[in-house]
Design a protein around this motif. Structure first.
Motif, PDB file in Angstrom:
ATOM      1  N   LEU A 192       0.831  -1.202   0.000  1.00 10.45           N
ATOM      2  CA  LEU A 192       0.000   0.000   0.000  1.00 10.45           C
ATOM      3  C   LEU A 192       0.870   1.257   0.000  1.00 10.45           C
ATOM      4  CD1 LEU A 192      -2.743   1.407   0.210  1.00 10.45           C
ATOM      5  CD2 LEU A 192      -2.611   1.115   2.696  1.00 10.45           C
ATOM      6  N   ILE A 193       1.920   1.257   0.801  1.00 10.91           N
ATOM      7  CA  ILE A 193       2.796   2.430   0.864  1.00 10.91           C
ATOM      8  C   ILE A 193       3.512   2.651  -0.453  1.00 10.91           C
ATOM      9  CG2 ILE A 193       4.917   3.314   1.948  1.00 10.91           C
ATOM     10  CD1 ILE A 193       3.864   2.024   4.575  1.00 10.91           C
ATOM     11  N   GLU A 194       3.938   1.576  -1.121  1.00 13.78           N
ATOM     12  CA  GLU A 194       4.581   1.731  -2.424  1.00 13.78           C
ATOM     13  C   GLU A 194       3.658   2.415  -3.426  1.00 13.78           C
ATOM     14  OE1 GLU A 194       5.723  -2.235  -3.363  1.00 13.78           O
ATOM     15  OE2 GLU A 194       7.691  -2.066  -2.375  1.00 13.78           O
ATOM     16  N   ARG A 195       2.357   2.128  -3.326  1.00 11.45           N
ATOM     17  CA  ARG A 195       1.394   2.733  -4.258  1.00 11.45           C
ATOM     18  C   ARG A 195       1.065   4.179  -3.895  1.00 11.45           C
ATOM     19  NH1 ARG A 195      -1.640  -1.944  -3.199  1.00 11.45           N
ATOM     20  NH2 ARG A 195      -3.344  -0.650  -2.363  1.00 11.45           N
ATOM     21  N   THR A 196       1.218   4.505  -2.621  1.00 17.57           N
ATOM     22  CA  THR A 196       0.731   5.818  -2.164  1.00 17.57           C
ATOM     23  C   THR A 196       1.830   6.711  -1.604  1.00 17.57           C
ATOM     24  OG1 THR A 196       0.239   4.894   0.029  1.00 17.57           O
ATOM     25  CG2 THR A 196      -1.536   4.855  -1.612  1.00 17.57           C
ATOM     26  N   ARG A 197       3.106   6.303  -1.745  1.00 16.80           N
ATOM     27  CA  ARG A 197       4.182   7.069  -1.098  1.00 16.80           C
ATOM     28  C   ARG A 197       4.160   8.530  -1.491  1.00 16.80           C
ATOM     29  NH1 ARG A 197       6.661   9.512   1.826  1.00 16.80           N
ATOM     30  NH2 ARG A 197       8.812   9.291   2.560  1.00 16.80           N
ATOM     31  N   HIS A 198       3.854   8.818  -2.751  1.00 14.34           N
ATOM     32  CA  HIS A 198       3.843  10.212  -3.222  1.00 14.34           C
ATOM     33  C   HIS A 198       2.720  11.027  -2.597  1.00 14.34           C
ATOM     34  CE1 HIS A 198       0.932   8.071  -5.712  1.00 14.34           C
ATOM     35  NE2 HIS A 198       0.385   9.234  -6.042  1.00 14.34           N
ATOM     36  N   ARG A 199       1.740  10.342  -1.992  1.00 14.24           N
ATOM     37  CA  ARG A 199       0.607  11.047  -1.399  1.00 14.24           C
ATOM     38  C   ARG A 199       0.811  11.325   0.084  1.00 14.24           C
ATOM     39  NH1 ARG A 199      -4.368   7.694  -4.231  1.00 14.24           N
ATOM     40  NH2 ARG A 199      -5.630   9.359  -3.299  1.00 14.24           N
ATOM     41  N   LEU A 200       1.848  10.714   0.678  1.00 18.83           N
ATOM     42  CA  LEU A 200       2.060  10.832   2.114  1.00 18.83           C
ATOM     43  C   LEU A 200       2.781  12.133   2.466  1.00 18.83           C
ATOM     44  CD1 LEU A 200       3.314   7.238   3.011  1.00 18.83           C
ATOM     45  CD2 LEU A 200       0.955   8.056   2.808  1.00 18.83           C
ATOM     46  N   SER A 201       2.441  12.667   3.625  1.00 20.15           N
ATOM     47  CA  SER A 201       3.224  13.767   4.175  1.00 20.15           C
ATOM     48  C   SER A 201       4.568  13.253   4.665  1.00 20.15           C
ATOM     49  CB  SER A 201       2.464  14.420   5.328  1.00 20.15           C
ATOM     50  OG  SER A 201       3.290  15.322   6.023  1.00 20.15           O
ATOM     51  N   GLY A 202       4.623  12.012   5.137  1.00 17.01           N
ATOM     52  CA  GLY A 202       5.872  11.443   5.609  1.00 17.01           C
ATOM     53  C   GLY A 202       5.710   9.991   5.992  1.00 17.01           C
ATOM     54  N   LEU A 203       6.838   9.320   6.137  1.00 12.81           N
ATOM     55  CA  LEU A 203       6.872   7.914   6.523  1.00 12.81           C
ATOM     56  C   LEU A 203       7.926   7.752   7.611  1.00 12.81           C
ATOM     57  CD1 LEU A 203       6.043   4.927   6.027  1.00 12.81           C
ATOM     58  CD2 LEU A 203       7.887   4.827   4.329  1.00 12.81           C
ATOM     59  N   VAL A 204       7.546   7.080   8.689  1.00 12.37           N
ATOM     60  CA  VAL A 204       8.437   6.875   9.836  1.00 12.37           C
ATOM     61  C   VAL A 204       8.457   5.403  10.196  1.00 12.37           C
ATOM     62  CG1 VAL A 204       8.755   7.319  12.309  1.00 12.37           C
ATOM     63  CG2 VAL A 204       8.092   9.189  10.785  1.00 12.37           C
ATOM     64  N   PHE A 205       9.636   4.890  10.522  1.00 14.62           N
ATOM     65  CA  PHE A 205       9.752   3.552  11.115  1.00 14.62           C
ATOM     66  C   PHE A 205      10.291   3.725  12.528  1.00 14.62           C
ATOM     67  CE2 PHE A 205      11.923  -0.458  12.093  1.00 14.62           C
ATOM     68  CZ  PHE A 205      10.910  -1.366  11.790  1.00 14.62           C
ATOM     69  N   PHE A 206       9.562   3.179  13.500  1.00 16.91           N
ATOM     70  CA  PHE A 206       9.980   3.279  14.906  1.00 16.91           C
ATOM     71  C   PHE A 206      10.358   1.906  15.426  1.00 16.91           C
ATOM     72  CE2 PHE A 206       8.888   2.567  19.366  1.00 16.91           C
ATOM     73  CZ  PHE A 206       9.795   3.433  19.958  1.00 16.91           C
ATOM     74  N   MET A 207      11.487   1.849  16.185  1.00 16.46           N
ATOM     75  CA  MET A 207      11.841   0.600  16.842  1.00 16.46           C
ATOM     76  C   MET A 207      12.366   0.873  18.245  1.00 16.46           C
ATOM     77  SD  MET A 207      15.257  -0.628  14.810  1.00 16.46           S
ATOM     78  CE  MET A 207      16.710   0.403  14.625  1.00 16.46           C
ATOM     79  N   ASP A 208      11.925   0.021  19.169  1.00 17.69           N
ATOM     80  CA  ASP A 208      12.403   0.106  20.542  1.00 17.69           C
ATOM     81  C   ASP A 208      13.157  -1.160  20.947  1.00 17.69           C
ATOM     82  OD1 ASP A 208      10.095  -1.364  20.413  1.00 17.69           O
ATOM     83  OD2 ASP A 208       9.196  -0.550  22.220  1.00 17.69           O
ATOM     84  N   TRP A 236      12.941   6.520  13.819  1.00 19.25           N
ATOM     85  CA  TRP A 236      12.819   6.927  15.215  1.00 19.25           C
ATOM     86  C   TRP A 236      13.240   5.742  16.080  1.00 19.25           C
ATOM     87  CZ3 TRP A 236       7.332   9.578  15.638  1.00 19.25           C
ATOM     88  CH2 TRP A 236       7.337  10.746  14.854  1.00 19.25           C
ATOM     89  N   VAL A 237      14.052   6.007  17.097  1.00 18.48           N
ATOM     90  CA  VAL A 237      14.567   4.942  17.956  1.00 18.48           C
ATOM     91  C   VAL A 237      14.365   5.314  19.416  1.00 18.48           C
ATOM     92  CG1 VAL A 237      16.254   4.197  16.238  1.00 18.48           C
ATOM     93  CG2 VAL A 237      16.912   5.898  17.948  1.00 18.48           C
TER      94      VAL A 237
END
Length: 347
Positions: free
Chosen positions: A75-91, A130-131
């Motif tokens: 889904l993100i691959e299809r809509t990446r251009h429409r997103l304000s941003g993308l974040v990956f968080f890991m703890d 984000w970590v």
């Protein structure tokens, strides 16, 4: 480069935030919800299978919590251009398979399937990272990650007071399967403690393997693992006195944050923590907890001292609650800066 907009373009603030999570969980509760609250935008939470229509992601900031499941990757691959941003968080260090050595095989496979194999994909999508800990901040420095501090927000209806029975002292350790080496290390500590102090009862979370490991010890309650929404009110039940946070020296443990300090303090207990851990980094020994070398005899002595010195424990609990509020305040101060983060450089 602003990693919150594709291809480095400057974009206006997000219209809304979209959290992608396996289920309700402590990572979202401690880190992501408090951080996104500073945006002042609507927040939607989606499970792996709960896919929104593409148009619902227009102008949205999508935050992947620990994992990047296949359906969301597509889904993100299809809509990446429409997103304000993308974040990956890991703890936890979920992007490096070597870091999870020593944890159960099924858990390591899950980390690889949902996180580690997506590392190059996240970089290609120019996701901000984000970590939760300085260790991860340093290890992934090339990604220009941002540190997210945990904030402890009370569960609705939660009372900060506890009132355990005066003749029993309840010691507990609440860990998941990823803590198995620490659980095994703790077994002789608890055996010696229970043999020496008949008024101490021990509570631990675990499945069959944990029940088998501790079954020959008296006064041990093994609590079946439960989902985060059920665990939060369970953890605040009255009657616990000393919380344990042992932590062996391992790559996986090195990436952990100090949320165990929140868990123990919220329960109305005072903690015994391992040196070199993230918890030890926020605890002042003898003031709001005990930081004790990973020596079984030292842990037996420290736990017994804390369990039976009611005045000392009450003072330390008050200090720990104050410290938890201070840490949460610092976390709130840092949340707004997250949205100016830079991401990986163009390949």
């Amino acid at each position: 480069m602003d990693a919150l907009s594709p291809a480095g373009r400057t974009a206006p603030g997000p219209r809304r935030a979209v959290i992608v999570e396996e289920c309700d969980n402590p990572s979202t509760s401690f880190f992501i919800l408090p951080a996104l609250a500073s945006l002042g935008r609507p927040i939607a939470r989606h499970s792996f299978a709960d896919l929104p229509a593409p148009e619902e992601l227009d102008g949205a900031l999508v935050v992947l919590v620990r994992y990047a499941p296949t359906d969301w990757v597509r889904l993100i691959e299809r809509t990446r251009h429409r997103l304000s941003g993308l974040v990956f968080f890991m703890d936890d260090d979920v992007l490096d398979p070597a870091a999870s050595r020593g944890t159960p095989a099924h858990y390591r496979f899950k980390l690889w399937r949902l996180a580690a194999r997506r590392r190059d994909w996240l970089w290609a999508q120019k996701a901000a990272l984000w970590v939760s800990s300085p260790h991860l901040l340093e290890k992934y420095a090339a990604w220009k990650p941002r540190l997210v501090l945990p904030e402890d927000r009370p569960t609705p209806g939660q009372s900060p007071e506890t009132a355990g029975e005066r003749d029993v002292r309840r010691v507990f350790y609440h860990g998941t399967g990823s803590h198995n080496p620490d659980i095994r290390w703790l077994r002789p500590v608890i055996g010696s403690l229970l043999a020496a102090r008949e008024r101490i009862h021990f509570e631990i979370v675990g499945g069959r393997s944990v029940a088998k490991l501790y079954r020959r010890l008296p006064r041990v309650t093994v609590v079946h693992p439960m989902p985060w929404p059920a665990y939060r009110p369970f953890a605040t039940l009255a009657g616990r006195h000393v919380g344990l946070a042992p932590q062996l020296d391992s790559p996986f443990n090195a990436a952990r944050s100090h949320t165990k300090f929140f868990d123990i303090t919220r329960s109305g207990a005072v903690g015994v923590y391992a040196p070199g851990s993230a918890c030890a980094g926020v605890v002042e020994h003898g003031v709001d907890g005990l930081v004790v070398p990973m020596d079984p005899a030292a842990w037996v002595e420290a736990i017994a001292r804390l369990a039976f010195d009611d005045a000392l424990r009450a003072d330390m609990l008050e200090n720990a609650r104050r410290k938890a509020r201070e840490i949460s305040w610092l976390a709130r101060q840092g949340h707004e800066r997250l949205f100016d983060a830079e991401g990986p450089e163009d390949a």
